[in-house]
Enzyme design. Structure first.
Site, PDB file in Angstrom:
ATOM      1  N   GLU A 146       8.147  -2.533  -5.640  1.00 36.06           N
ATOM      2  CA  GLU A 146       7.876  -3.191  -4.362  1.00 36.06           C
ATOM      3  C   GLU A 146       8.503  -2.408  -3.205  1.00 36.06           C
ATOM      4  O   GLU A 146       7.890  -2.255  -2.134  1.00 36.06           O
ATOM      5  CB  GLU A 146       8.404  -4.621  -4.381  1.00 36.06           C
ATOM      6  CG  GLU A 146       7.651  -5.536  -5.336  1.00 36.06           C
ATOM      7  CD  GLU A 146       6.172  -5.646  -4.992  1.00 36.06           C
ATOM      8  OE1 GLU A 146       5.838  -5.648  -3.786  1.00 36.06           O
ATOM      9  OE2 GLU A 146       5.351  -5.714  -5.926  1.00 36.06           O
TER      10      GLU A 146
ATOM     11  N   HIS B 154       0.172   0.223  -3.465  1.00 32.00           N
ATOM     12  CA  HIS B 154       0.220   0.050  -4.918  1.00 32.00           C
ATOM     13  C   HIS B 154      -0.904   0.834  -5.602  1.00 32.00           C
ATOM     14  O   HIS B 154      -0.701   1.443  -6.659  1.00 32.00           O
ATOM     15  CB  HIS B 154       0.107  -1.432  -5.278  1.00 32.00           C
ATOM     16  CG  HIS B 154       1.354  -2.220  -5.012  1.00 32.00           C
ATOM     17  ND1 HIS B 154       2.556  -1.935  -5.624  1.00 32.00           N
ATOM     18  CD2 HIS B 154       1.579  -3.286  -4.197  1.00 32.00           C
ATOM     19  CE1 HIS B 154       3.477  -2.796  -5.208  1.00 32.00           C
ATOM     20  NE2 HIS B 154       2.907  -3.623  -4.336  1.00 32.00           N
TER      21      HIS B 154
ATOM     22  N   HIS C 116       0.873  -2.263   2.594  1.00 28.59           N
ATOM     23  CA  HIS C 116       1.737  -2.457   1.420  1.00 28.59           C
ATOM     24  C   HIS C 116       0.901  -2.599   0.152  1.00 28.59           C
ATOM     25  O   HIS C 116       1.216  -1.981  -0.884  1.00 28.59           O
ATOM     26  CB  HIS C 116       2.603  -3.701   1.630  1.00 28.59           C
ATOM     27  CG  HIS C 116       3.365  -4.107   0.409  1.00 28.59           C
ATOM     28  ND1 HIS C 116       4.623  -3.628   0.104  1.00 28.59           N
ATOM     29  CD2 HIS C 116       3.039  -4.952  -0.619  1.00 28.59           C
ATOM     30  CE1 HIS C 116       5.039  -4.151  -1.028  1.00 28.59           C
ATOM     31  NE2 HIS C 116       4.098  -4.957  -1.488  1.00 28.59           N
ATOM     32  N   GLU C 117      -0.159  -3.393   0.202  1.00 28.92           N
ATOM     33  CA  GLU C 117      -0.979  -3.601  -0.987  1.00 28.92           C
ATOM     34  C   GLU C 117      -1.736  -2.339  -1.378  1.00 28.92           C
ATOM     35  O   GLU C 117      -1.834  -1.999  -2.568  1.00 28.92           O
ATOM     36  CB  GLU C 117      -1.956  -4.761  -0.750  1.00 28.92           C
ATOM     37  CG  GLU C 117      -1.287  -6.101  -0.504  1.00 28.92           C
ATOM     38  CD  GLU C 117      -0.408  -6.529  -1.666  1.00 28.92           C
ATOM     39  OE1 GLU C 117      -0.734  -6.182  -2.812  1.00 28.92           O
ATOM     40  OE2 GLU C 117       0.607  -7.210  -1.425  1.00 28.92           O
TER      41      GLU C 117
END
Length: 281
Positions: free
Chosen positions: A244, A194, A190-191
């Site tokens: 997100e 970004h 997930h990070e």
């Protein structure tokens, strides 16, 4: 000095016996009303030009119309010229920050964090775990970034991926999931999503857009509080949630592309994080 008075000449008679009077001409004065229209009060009266007032009013309206049309038009052209598509989703967004500048910002912030925190050594088991998982996800992303992974000894439950592939994981997150490699992979995917989607650069461009919109609304409405409320609740909060959600979507793709970690584990990981944040609040 004053001119000497004119000599007084007695009246004289014409050959026909009529009395002649000598005529003394007077100087023309600027305030005299003898020419250009005026009264007998000795002042010149200027007529008001109604056409001049109309021309001034038309010029003011033209300037306002140009301001309302040209400024938004220029902003729209700038926005269109910097459109970009997000990877995996194809979403259109505006990014006007060069890649080199974005990565330099991420690198500077990354080393600033490390200089102010207790960083675990590269040989520490937590650092080895994060590096192993992170390198697999970085390879699956296909992005040629200078990936770096560091673990900070802190009870904070958090992780971040800065622009350019600079990843920081706090040891509190590892303890929350009992150092589960699969759970850490979900969070790191997930990070890293970004960074892959360049969300930091997109957010900087979004802030510029919002400042321009807020300034224009403030000029038109003259109510700063209302414009701040509109831009915050109508644009900024939904926009952050969308980023997100997009990072979740891209992260699942990265997990699948590693051929090691199961994307089906993501719902349980996010649910546990949500329950922890609810207790911490």
């Amino acid at each position: 000095r004053p001119a000497p008075p004119a000599p007084h000449l007695p009246p004289r008679s014409s050959p026909t016996g009529c009395l002649l009077l000598r005529h003394t001409p007077q100087r023309a004065s600027f305030f005299s009303g003898s020419k250009g229209g005026g009264g007998g009060d000795g002042y010149r009266h200027f007529k008001q030009d109604k056409w001049s007032d109309q021309r001034d009013s038309q010029s003011a309206r033209l300037a306002v119309n140009l301001f309302i049309i040209v400024l938004p038009g220029s902003f729209l052209l700038y926005w269109v010229a910097h459109l970009d598509r997000a990877p995996y989703t194809g979403r259109l967004r505006m990014i006007d920050l060069p890649v080199e500048q974005e990565q330099a910002m991420g690198r500077a912030y990354y080393y600033r964090i490390l200089s102010q925190a207790a960083v675990l050594p590269p040989s520490h088991p937590s650092t080895l775990l994060v590096s192993r998982v992170g390198q697999r996800i970085a390879k699956a992303s296909g992005e040629q970034l200078q990936w770096e992974f560091a673990v900070v000894d802190s009870p904070q439950v958090n992780a971040m991926c800065l622009p350019g592939g600079k990843v920081v994981v706090f040891s509190g997150l590892l303890r929350l999931f009992d150092h589960s490699e699969e759970a850490i992979a979900v969070v790191l995917a997930h990070e890293c999503a970004h960074a892959v989607a360049r969300h930091s650069a997109e957010q900087i461009g979004f802030v510029r857009v919002m400042l321009t919109v807020e300034w224009f609304l403030h000029v038109m409405l003259q109510v700063p509080f209302v414009t701040n409320w509109i831009t915050s609740y109508a644009f900024q909060l939904p926009y952050s949630r969308n980023l997100e959600l997009e990072a979740d979507f891209i992260g699942l793709h990265l997990l699948a592309k590693t051929c090691v970690y199961n994307p089906a584990a993501a719902p349980q990981v996010f649910d546990r994080l949500g329950r922890y944040e609810a207790r911490a609040a």
